[in-house]
Every structure is written in C-alpha cells, then in structure tokens.
Design a protein around this motif. Sequence first.
Motif, PDB file in Angstrom:
ATOM      1  N   THR A   1     108.601  23.938 102.658  1.00 16.57           N
ATOM      2  CA  THR A   1     108.598  24.359 101.260  1.00 16.57           C
ATOM      3  C   THR A   1     107.612  23.537 100.448  1.00 16.57           C
ATOM      4  O   THR A   1     107.514  22.319 100.607  1.00 16.57           O
ATOM      5  CB  THR A   1     110.003  24.196 100.640  1.00 16.57           C
ATOM      6  OG1 THR A   1     110.932  24.979 101.375  1.00 16.57           O
ATOM      7  CG2 THR A   1     110.006  24.664  99.191  1.00 16.57           C
TER       8      THR A   1
ATOM      9  N   THR B   1     112.300  23.738  94.699  1.00 14.15           N
ATOM     10  CA  THR B   1     113.442  23.294  95.503  1.00 14.15           C
ATOM     11  C   THR B   1     113.054  23.232  96.987  1.00 14.15           C
ATOM     12  O   THR B   1     112.505  24.197  97.516  1.00 14.15           O
ATOM     13  CB  THR B   1     114.628  24.264  95.337  1.00 14.15           C
ATOM     14  OG1 THR B   1     114.928  24.387  93.949  1.00 14.15           O
ATOM     15  CG2 THR B   1     115.846  23.766  96.090  1.00 14.15           C
ATOM     16  N   PRO B   2     113.333  22.125  97.664  1.00 17.14           N
ATOM     17  CA  PRO B   2     112.964  22.000  99.085  1.00 17.14           C
ATOM     18  C   PRO B   2     113.957  22.734  99.996  1.00 17.14           C
ATOM     19  O   PRO B   2     114.898  22.150 100.510  1.00 17.14           O
ATOM     20  CB  PRO B   2     112.996  20.490  99.321  1.00 17.14           C
ATOM     21  CG  PRO B   2     114.002  19.979  98.329  1.00 17.14           C
ATOM     22  CD  PRO B   2     113.892  20.872  97.127  1.00 17.14           C
TER      23      PRO B   2
ATOM     24  N   GLU C   1     111.466  22.212 105.503  1.00 22.30           N
ATOM     25  CA  GLU C   1     110.447  21.164 105.561  1.00 22.30           C
ATOM     26  C   GLU C   1     109.062  21.716 105.219  1.00 22.30           C
ATOM     27  O   GLU C   1     108.139  20.947 104.929  1.00 22.30           O
ATOM     28  CB  GLU C   1     110.422  20.524 106.945  1.00 22.30           C
ATOM     29  CG  GLU C   1     110.068  21.469 108.069  1.00 22.30           C
ATOM     30  CD  GLU C   1     110.072  20.806 109.432  1.00 22.30           C
ATOM     31  OE1 GLU C   1     109.522  21.400 110.374  1.00 22.30           O
ATOM     32  OE2 GLU C   1     110.610  19.687 109.547  1.00 22.30           O
TER      33      GLU C   1
ATOM     34  N   GLU D   1     108.836  28.849 104.760  1.00 25.52           N
ATOM     35  CA  GLU D   1     108.796  28.121 103.486  1.00 25.52           C
ATOM     36  C   GLU D   1     110.118  28.246 102.727  1.00 25.52           C
ATOM     37  O   GLU D   1     110.537  27.305 102.068  1.00 25.52           O
ATOM     38  CB  GLU D   1     107.660  28.636 102.590  1.00 25.52           C
ATOM     39  CG  GLU D   1     106.344  27.977 102.862  1.00 25.52           C
ATOM     40  CD  GLU D   1     105.324  28.248 101.769  1.00 25.52           C
ATOM     41  OE1 GLU D   1     105.724  28.563 100.633  1.00 25.52           O
ATOM     42  OE2 GLU D   1     104.125  28.145 102.054  1.00 25.52           O
TER      43      GLU D   1
ATOM     44  N   VAL E   1     106.672  21.533  97.392  1.00 16.11           N
ATOM     45  CA  VAL E   1     107.500  20.809  96.427  1.00 16.11           C
ATOM     46  C   VAL E   1     106.673  20.009  95.425  1.00 16.11           C
ATOM     47  O   VAL E   1     107.226  19.226  94.645  1.00 16.11           O
ATOM     48  CB  VAL E   1     108.506  19.873  97.141  1.00 16.11           C
ATOM     49  CG1 VAL E   1     109.556  20.690  97.872  1.00 16.11           C
ATOM     50  CG2 VAL E   1     107.790  18.912  98.090  1.00 16.11           C
TER      51      VAL E   1
END
Length: 257
Positions: A175, A169-170, A173, A200, A177
């Motif tokens: 994170t 899940t993002p 910005e 994150e 994915v």
Amino acid sequence: MNNANKGSLVAERTLKALMLFSKKKYLSVAEVAASLEISLTAAYRLVETLNNTGFIKREQSKEYSLDAPNILQLYNMVEQDIREVARPIIKKLAMEFRESVYLSIVHNDNSYYSFIEGEDSPSQVKWSEHIGRAYPLATGTAGKTHLAYLIKDLNESEREAIISKMELTPYTENTIVTIEKLKKSLEKILDDGYCYTNSEHLPGAVGISVPVFNFKKTSVGAVLSVFMPNSHFDESELKKYVTSLIAEANKIGKSIP
C-alpha cells in the motif's frame, strides 16, 4: 436579443450556476455573480429561482448550498442511466476475462468512491466487491484512477489541498502510505491512461482500471475496473486487458452528459 435567445441564455446560466456547487459546497450571491460574470442583481434572481424550485437552499450564513432531495433525484436518474448502459457491457467483459468487473463513481465531496455496478467472475476463485460500499479515494486501483483524473486539470496548490487530505491506510505491505509516492503513482496513471496495482489494497488481488470519459471527453464520470487473484494474472497480458477496458469504457461514456 429575441425571446428564444434570452431563454437559452438563462437556461445556460442556470446550469452553470448549479455546476458551481460541484466545486464548492457553499456559495454567496457575489461568488455566483463573479464566476458567471453577471451582475449581482442577475445573480440574485438566478439563485432565488433555484432556491424557489428546490435545487438549492439558503443557509443561515446567507450563502447557498445544494438541496439534497431534488439534486439526489436527478443524480439517481443519471446514475441509473449509466448502470443500465454499463450492465450488459460489464457482464460481457466478465465473461471475456473470466474475472470480476466493476464500475465506480466518486461521491460529491470528492473524498470517497463506491462501486455502483458489477459482475463477479464465473470462476470459483475470484475477487468480489459490495455494491455501494464507500472507500477513501486513494484506496485501490479504482480509487487512484478517480483521484488522478480529479486533480488532472488543477493547479499545484489545488492539487496539494486535495491530496493532503487523503487517507493513506496501510492495508498491505504494498500500500502507498506517503504523499510523495501517491503523487508519483497518480502521474503514472495520467501518463499511461490506466492504473494497474498488485496487492495494494487486498493481498493477492490485481486491479486494472481505466477512466470512463463523458461523451464530450471533457471529464471523467466513472471508472471501469477488472479485478482478479494474482495467481490468474500474466503481466504480459496487461495491454490486452487495458485495450478491452478502454473500448468498453468509451461505450459507457456515451451515456454520461
């Protein structure tokens, strides 16, 4: 073989049989027999003993699974032991770092993790977490550390089976994915022996996590983490945090069988 040795062998097989359910939710008598390299008759006697004492139950499919009440009671006893050992250590680290420190464990299905003990930073500006809240395993520094050591000794197909199911899940910005980036991140954690993330999971939050190995150093039973606002963090001090976390994680690990 004398009676004492026979008793010891039976006890060892019984514990090994229970541990089989940590890798697979449902098992047949034949699978237990094959895994323990014993006869079908011996495997049937073993699973029936565990069934009769309430540690496993027979499903309609004629396979067996762990029976929640007794297993949960044992689990809570072990978890409580870990928490009691970890609590003063976590408090000490929180005061030393002046940041929030938490201990987390993985749920039985290996998809989620939760924080089971923690101490918030004494500072007014701090990162805090809810004890008991479940997070997807690939989320945050603690989750990725759990995941890295969960797959460490698996073969490629087994790793793929676990990683492909991860929720990516993002949250920010920063994170991760994509599966490929996640794999590289997990490899780095195993190479370094710790995980460091910046924003994150939550914007402006830095996390540093290390594995808590059991007393035999054969598996990871928990993860110890420090969290802080990135305005408090100086990357030149990363090694200091990691060194302290590892030293205290080793003390906690002595309580994990």
